[in-house]
Design a protein around this motif. Structure first.
Motif, PDB file in Angstrom:
ATOM      1  N   ASP A  27      10.629   1.864  -4.274  1.00  0.00           N
ATOM      2  CA  ASP A  27       9.231   1.795  -3.846  1.00  0.00           C
ATOM      3  C   ASP A  27       9.109   1.176  -2.456  1.00  0.00           C
ATOM      4  O   ASP A  27       8.228   1.544  -1.685  1.00  0.00           O
ATOM      5  CB  ASP A  27       8.403   0.985  -4.843  1.00  0.00           C
ATOM      6  CG  ASP A  27       8.032   1.794  -6.072  1.00  0.00           C
ATOM      7  OD1 ASP A  27       8.010   3.040  -5.983  1.00  0.00           O
ATOM      8  OD2 ASP A  27       7.774   1.182  -7.125  1.00  0.00           O
ATOM      9  N   LYS A  28       9.966   0.231  -2.144  1.00  0.00           N
ATOM     10  CA  LYS A  28       9.949  -0.365  -0.805  1.00  0.00           C
ATOM     11  C   LYS A  28      10.481   0.603   0.244  1.00  0.00           C
ATOM     12  O   LYS A  28      10.127   0.495   1.413  1.00  0.00           O
ATOM     13  CB  LYS A  28      10.809  -1.628  -0.778  1.00  0.00           C
ATOM     14  CG  LYS A  28      10.228  -2.790  -1.511  1.00  0.00           C
ATOM     15  CD  LYS A  28      11.197  -3.950  -1.455  1.00  0.00           C
ATOM     16  CE  LYS A  28      10.764  -5.075  -2.369  1.00  0.00           C
ATOM     17  NZ  LYS A  28      11.759  -6.160  -2.392  1.00  0.00           N
ATOM     18  N   MET A  29      11.337   1.517  -0.163  1.00  0.00           N
ATOM     19  CA  MET A  29      11.990   2.418   0.788  1.00  0.00           C
ATOM     20  C   MET A  29      11.154   3.649   1.113  1.00  0.00           C
ATOM     21  O   MET A  29      11.537   4.430   1.990  1.00  0.00           O
ATOM     22  CB  MET A  29      13.356   2.835   0.252  1.00  0.00           C
ATOM     23  CG  MET A  29      14.336   1.687   0.192  1.00  0.00           C
ATOM     24  SD  MET A  29      15.836   2.075  -0.682  1.00  0.00           S
ATOM     25  CE  MET A  29      16.763   2.896   0.576  1.00  0.00           C
ATOM     26  N   VAL A  30      10.035   3.854   0.419  1.00  0.00           N
ATOM     27  CA  VAL A  30       9.147   4.978   0.726  1.00  0.00           C
ATOM     28  C   VAL A  30       7.747   4.449   1.024  1.00  0.00           C
ATOM     29  O   VAL A  30       7.385   3.345   0.627  1.00  0.00           O
ATOM     30  CB  VAL A  30       9.084   6.006  -0.429  1.00  0.00           C
ATOM     31  CG1 VAL A  30      10.420   6.669  -0.641  1.00  0.00           C
ATOM     32  CG2 VAL A  30       8.589   5.389  -1.703  1.00  0.00           C
ATOM     33  N   THR A  31       6.951   5.269   1.713  1.00  0.00           N
ATOM     34  CA  THR A  31       5.595   4.875   2.059  1.00  0.00           C
ATOM     35  C   THR A  31       4.626   5.284   0.957  1.00  0.00           C
ATOM     36  O   THR A  31       5.006   5.927  -0.016  1.00  0.00           O
ATOM     37  CB  THR A  31       5.175   5.531   3.389  1.00  0.00           C
ATOM     38  OG1 THR A  31       5.353   6.944   3.269  1.00  0.00           O
ATOM     39  CG2 THR A  31       6.011   5.011   4.539  1.00  0.00           C
ATOM     40  N   LYS A  32       3.358   4.929   1.143  1.00  0.00           N
ATOM     41  CA  LYS A  32       2.330   5.235   0.145  1.00  0.00           C
ATOM     42  C   LYS A  32       2.183   6.737  -0.077  1.00  0.00           C
ATOM     43  O   LYS A  32       1.830   7.168  -1.160  1.00  0.00           O
ATOM     44  CB  LYS A  32       0.980   4.662   0.596  1.00  0.00           C
ATOM     45  CG  LYS A  32       0.844   3.178   0.383  1.00  0.00           C
ATOM     46  CD  LYS A  32      -0.590   2.739   0.592  1.00  0.00           C
ATOM     47  CE  LYS A  32      -0.897   2.702   2.075  1.00  0.00           C
ATOM     48  NZ  LYS A  32      -2.216   2.124   2.379  1.00  0.00           N
ATOM     49  N   TYR A  33       2.440   7.505   0.953  1.00  0.00           N
ATOM     50  CA  TYR A  33       2.316   8.967   0.853  1.00  0.00           C
ATOM     51  C   TYR A  33       3.193   9.526  -0.253  1.00  0.00           C
ATOM     52  O   TYR A  33       2.779  10.406  -1.002  1.00  0.00           O
ATOM     53  CB  TYR A  33       2.688   9.594   2.203  1.00  0.00           C
ATOM     54  CG  TYR A  33       2.712  11.096   2.190  1.00  0.00           C
ATOM     55  CD1 TYR A  33       1.522  11.813   2.320  1.00  0.00           C
ATOM     56  CD2 TYR A  33       3.903  11.791   2.057  1.00  0.00           C
ATOM     57  CE1 TYR A  33       1.541  13.190   2.305  1.00  0.00           C
ATOM     58  CE2 TYR A  33       3.920  13.172   2.044  1.00  0.00           C
ATOM     59  CZ  TYR A  33       2.740  13.862   2.172  1.00  0.00           C
ATOM     60  OH  TYR A  33       2.756  15.227   2.141  1.00  0.00           O
TER      61      TYR A  33
END
Length: 155
Positions: free
Chosen positions: A119-125
């Motif tokens: 979850d930290k490695m990807v953005t909200k999109y």
């Protein structure tokens, strides 16, 4: 930086001169290059485990960026879990038994620590739910048996 490299060279030369490296039993006559490789392998400075916990930041605003290797290898379910395939599932299939082949065709859920890291490695999109026609992951997007991810009320 130059001093640290020079001190490393001195440390390796003292290790090479010590009796520990020379007294190692070996079938091949230990030459200087073999002793140097042994010294490098036993050095605590060079025994660091590679880490794949990459979290990228933009240079201009300092915002987090998406690591595209995560998007390629993992799929995020609507309730926040991540699913992945088992590695090596296409390799040497002639060697594997039928029950192992069946296990390799299945997908695996990652644990909670890995899920928070992803979850930290990807953005909200990429965390938004996506809806596809004939989605093979459709039964896994809801998790009714767990209290916190339940959508339908208990009867």
């Amino acid at each position: 930086m130059i001093r640290s490299i020079a001190s490393l060279g001195r440390a390796f030369s003292t290790i090479l001169r010590s009796n520990e490296v020379r007294s190692t039993p070996c079938l091949i006559k230990p030459t200087t290059s073999y002793r140097l490789l042994d010294a490098i392998a036993t050095s605590p400075l060079l025994q660091t485990q590679p880490s794949r916990t990459v979290i990228k930041f933009s240079l201009r605003k300092g915002k987090r960026k998406t690591v595209h290797a995560v998007i390629k290898r993992f799929k995020r379910l609507h309730w926040g879990g991540w699913i992945r395939t088992i590695s090596g599932r296409h390799k040497k299939m002639w060697r594997k038994r039928a029950n192992r082949k069946r296990r390799l065709r299945q997908h695996v859920l990652v644990n909670a620590t890995q899920a928070t890291l992803l979850d930290k490695m990807v953005t909200k999109y990429w965390k938004r739910p996506r809806y596809y026609i004939n989605d093979p992951y459709a039964p896994y997007h809801t998790r009714e048996e767990f209290v916190y991810t339940r959508r339908k009320p208990l009867r």
